[in-house]
Scaffold this motif. Structure first.
Motif, PDB file in Angstrom:
ATOM      1  N   ARG A 179      58.828  23.577  -1.719  1.00 47.71           N
ATOM      2  CA  ARG A 179      57.570  23.057  -1.165  1.00 47.71           C
ATOM      3  C   ARG A 179      56.424  23.438  -2.092  1.00 47.71           C
ATOM      4  O   ARG A 179      55.273  23.170  -1.832  1.00 47.71           O
ATOM      5  N   PHE A 180      56.801  24.106  -3.165  1.00 50.35           N
ATOM      6  CA  PHE A 180      55.901  24.534  -4.224  1.00 50.35           C
ATOM      7  C   PHE A 180      56.724  24.540  -5.504  1.00 50.35           C
ATOM      8  O   PHE A 180      57.930  24.323  -5.471  1.00 50.35           O
ATOM      9  N   LEU A 181      56.092  24.752  -6.636  1.00 51.61           N
ATOM     10  CA  LEU A 181      56.815  24.887  -7.892  1.00 51.61           C
ATOM     11  C   LEU A 181      57.167  26.354  -8.089  1.00 51.61           C
ATOM     12  O   LEU A 181      56.285  27.202  -8.156  1.00 51.61           O
ATOM     13  N   GLU A 182      58.459  26.648  -8.171  1.00 55.30           N
ATOM     14  CA  GLU A 182      58.912  28.005  -8.421  1.00 55.30           C
ATOM     15  C   GLU A 182      59.144  28.147  -9.920  1.00 55.30           C
ATOM     16  O   GLU A 182      60.037  27.512 -10.476  1.00 55.30           O
ATOM     17  N   MET A 183      58.319  28.939 -10.570  1.00 54.19           N
ATOM     18  CA  MET A 183      58.419  29.159 -12.005  1.00 54.19           C
ATOM     19  C   MET A 183      59.340  30.346 -12.238  1.00 54.19           C
ATOM     20  O   MET A 183      59.010  31.472 -11.920  1.00 54.19           O
ATOM     21  N   ARG A 184      60.522  30.104 -12.783  1.00 57.25           N
ATOM     22  CA  ARG A 184      61.547  31.122 -12.871  1.00 57.25           C
ATOM     23  C   ARG A 184      61.637  31.756 -14.259  1.00 57.25           C
ATOM     24  O   ARG A 184      62.412  32.670 -14.463  1.00 57.25           O
ATOM     25  N   GLY A 185      60.899  31.280 -15.226  1.00 55.95           N
ATOM     26  CA  GLY A 185      61.075  31.719 -16.595  1.00 55.95           C
ATOM     27  C   GLY A 185      60.785  33.178 -16.854  1.00 55.95           C
ATOM     28  O   GLY A 185      61.228  33.730 -17.841  1.00 55.95           O
ATOM     29  N   ALA A 186      60.065  33.816 -15.988  1.00 53.13           N
ATOM     30  CA  ALA A 186      59.716  35.221 -16.186  1.00 53.13           C
ATOM     31  C   ALA A 186      59.868  35.968 -14.865  1.00 53.13           C
ATOM     32  O   ALA A 186      58.920  36.479 -14.305  1.00 53.13           O
ATOM     33  N   ASP A 187      61.087  36.000 -14.363  1.00 52.56           N
ATOM     34  CA  ASP A 187      61.347  36.615 -13.061  1.00 52.56           C
ATOM     35  C   ASP A 187      61.095  38.116 -13.034  1.00 52.56           C
ATOM     36  O   ASP A 187      60.852  38.686 -11.993  1.00 52.56           O
ATOM     37  N   GLY A 188      61.218  38.757 -14.134  1.00 53.12           N
ATOM     38  CA  GLY A 188      61.051  40.201 -14.150  1.00 53.12           C
ATOM     39  C   GLY A 188      60.146  40.625 -15.279  1.00 53.12           C
ATOM     40  O   GLY A 188      59.767  39.833 -16.122  1.00 53.12           O
ATOM     41  N   GLY A 189      59.810  41.867 -15.264  1.00 61.29           N
ATOM     42  CA  GLY A 189      58.965  42.392 -16.321  1.00 61.29           C
ATOM     43  C   GLY A 189      58.232  43.622 -15.847  1.00 61.29           C
ATOM     44  O   GLY A 189      58.382  44.041 -14.698  1.00 61.29           O
ATOM     45  N   PRO A 190      57.427  44.197 -16.712  1.00 60.99           N
ATOM     46  CA  PRO A 190      56.693  45.406 -16.351  1.00 60.99           C
ATOM     47  C   PRO A 190      55.684  45.147 -15.231  1.00 60.99           C
ATOM     48  O   PRO A 190      55.151  44.045 -15.091  1.00 60.99           O
ATOM     49  N   TRP A 191      55.420  46.169 -14.468  1.00 60.94           N
ATOM     50  CA  TRP A 191      54.502  46.081 -13.331  1.00 60.94           C
ATOM     51  C   TRP A 191      53.143  45.496 -13.740  1.00 60.94           C
ATOM     52  O   TRP A 191      52.586  44.665 -13.039  1.00 60.94           O
ATOM     53  N   ARG A 192      52.633  45.892 -14.884  1.00 64.63           N
ATOM     54  CA  ARG A 192      51.300  45.428 -15.314  1.00 64.63           C
ATOM     55  C   ARG A 192      51.254  43.929 -15.591  1.00 64.63           C
ATOM     56  O   ARG A 192      50.193  43.362 -15.757  1.00 64.63           O
ATOM     57  N   MET A 193      52.447  43.295 -15.641  1.00 62.96           N
ATOM     58  CA  MET A 193      52.509  41.858 -15.935  1.00 62.96           C
ATOM     59  C   MET A 193      52.786  41.001 -14.698  1.00 62.96           C
ATOM     60  O   MET A 193      52.825  39.782 -14.798  1.00 62.96           O
ATOM     61  N   ILE A 194      52.998  41.613 -13.559  1.00 60.07           N
ATOM     62  CA  ILE A 194      53.429  40.885 -12.366  1.00 60.07           C
ATOM     63  C   ILE A 194      52.489  39.714 -12.042  1.00 60.07           C
ATOM     64  O   ILE A 194      52.941  38.633 -11.694  1.00 60.07           O
ATOM     65  N   CYS A 195      51.206  39.899 -12.146  1.00 56.16           N
ATOM     66  CA  CYS A 195      50.254  38.836 -11.782  1.00 56.16           C
ATOM     67  C   CYS A 195      49.936  37.890 -12.940  1.00 56.16           C
ATOM     68  O   CYS A 195      49.260  36.881 -12.737  1.00 56.16           O
ATOM     69  N   ALA A 196      50.435  38.180 -14.125  1.00 57.84           N
ATOM     70  CA  ALA A 196      50.113  37.348 -15.285  1.00 57.84           C
ATOM     71  C   ALA A 196      50.704  35.946 -15.176  1.00 57.84           C
ATOM     72  O   ALA A 196      50.032  34.964 -15.495  1.00 57.84           O
ATOM     73  N   LEU A 197      51.950  35.826 -14.746  1.00 62.14           N
ATOM     74  CA  LEU A 197      52.591  34.513 -14.670  1.00 62.14           C
ATOM     75  C   LEU A 197      51.886  33.590 -13.674  1.00 62.14           C
ATOM     76  O   LEU A 197      51.524  32.469 -14.040  1.00 62.14           O
ATOM     77  N   PRO A 198      51.670  34.018 -12.424  1.00 66.44           N
ATOM     78  CA  PRO A 198      50.955  33.104 -11.527  1.00 66.44           C
ATOM     79  C   PRO A 198      49.534  32.803 -12.009  1.00 66.44           C
ATOM     80  O   PRO A 198      49.060  31.674 -11.862  1.00 66.44           O
ATOM     81  N   ALA A 199      48.872  33.789 -12.589  1.00 61.55           N
ATOM     82  CA  ALA A 199      47.515  33.540 -13.086  1.00 61.55           C
ATOM     83  C   ALA A 199      47.529  32.512 -14.216  1.00 61.55           C
ATOM     84  O   ALA A 199      46.661  31.631 -14.277  1.00 61.55           O
ATOM     85  N   LEU A 200      48.514  32.608 -15.107  1.00 67.04           N
ATOM     86  CA  LEU A 200      48.629  31.631 -16.194  1.00 67.04           C
ATOM     87  C   LEU A 200      48.760  30.221 -15.623  1.00 67.04           C
ATOM     88  O   LEU A 200      48.040  29.311 -16.028  1.00 67.04           O
ATOM     89  N   TRP A 201      49.678  30.052 -14.666  1.00 64.24           N
ATOM     90  CA  TRP A 201      49.903  28.714 -14.098  1.00 64.24           C
ATOM     91  C   TRP A 201      48.719  28.219 -13.292  1.00 64.24           C
ATOM     92  O   TRP A 201      48.374  27.041 -13.343  1.00 64.24           O
ATOM     93  N   VAL A 202      48.078  29.100 -12.540  1.00 68.99           N
ATOM     94  CA  VAL A 202      46.884  28.692 -11.789  1.00 68.99           C
ATOM     95  C   VAL A 202      45.812  28.228 -12.764  1.00 68.99           C
ATOM     96  O   VAL A 202      45.181  27.192 -12.564  1.00 68.99           O
TER      97      VAL A 202
END
Length: 195
Positions: free
Chosen positions: A63-86
């Motif tokens: 019901r949304f686009l699930e971006m799977r390319g970066a499922d994991g990573g360091p804690w400091r990067m957790i919000c980077a992927l959604p912010a990039l796409w937004v």
């Protein structure tokens, strides 16, 4: 209910063996109710939706686009992927700039990137430059999109700015540690990078 569950399990195993497309005999058996284990039973849309949860492409439509390319990573990067796409898709000017950036890319270009970027990372040669050059543009476009939205979201891209400006991705950093400090062992990874 039991039959639906059985159909789901059988179809999920079929999906791992075939593309489940209209050219496939397994697809036709399922769609025409001719699956030997469940004669006269046809899959429902719910069955299909369930099957789609068993595949893991880079982007999965729910019901949304699930971006799977970066499922994991360091804690400091957790919000980077959604912010990039937004930043790229929620703001009209950024959408247009991103589209302009990739509009000349062919399927061969995308296939090349999918094959080479996992090997060479940001240093991957591409269209007279490198993937790092593309990444710099993408992060710049996303930053502009976030800034124009006016919600103070741009700081979530700070780590991406560091990566693309330095050319040193998380993978590059881990490989450097593996080759030097860790003496070709992955054991330190589990202590040094746990959350």
């Amino acid at each position: 209910m039991h039959n639906r569950a059985l159909l789901s399990v059988q179809s999920c195993s079929l999906l791992t063996q075939c593309c489940f497309c209209h050219h496939c005999p397994l697809y036709w058996s399922l769609s025409q109710g001719k699956l030997p284990a469940l004669p006269q039973q046809r899959p429902t849309m719910g069955d299909w939706e369930n099957h789609l949860t068993t595949i893991f492409p880079e982007v999965r439509l729910k019901r949304f686009l699930e971006m799977r390319g970066a499922d994991g990573g360091p804690w400091r990067m957790i919000c980077a992927l959604p912010a990039l796409w937004v930043g790229l898709i929620y703001e009209p000017q950024a959408q247009a700039e991103a589209l302009d950036l990739i509009s000349s890319w062919t399927q061969e270009d995308r296939d090349y990137l999918r094959t080479e970027v996992p090997r060479l990372g940001l240093a991957t040669p591409f269209k007279g430059g490198t993937v790092r050059d593309v990444a710099l543009q993408v992060v710049r476009i996303a930053q502009g999109g976030l800034d124009r939205r006016g919600y103070d979201e741009g700081h979530f891209l700070q780590q991406l700015h560091v990566i693309v400006e330095s050319g040193m991705s998380s993978a590059s950093h881990l490989l450097e540690l593996y080759d030097s400090t860790w003496n070709n062992s992955v054991d330190p990874l589990f202590q040094q990078f746990m959350y």
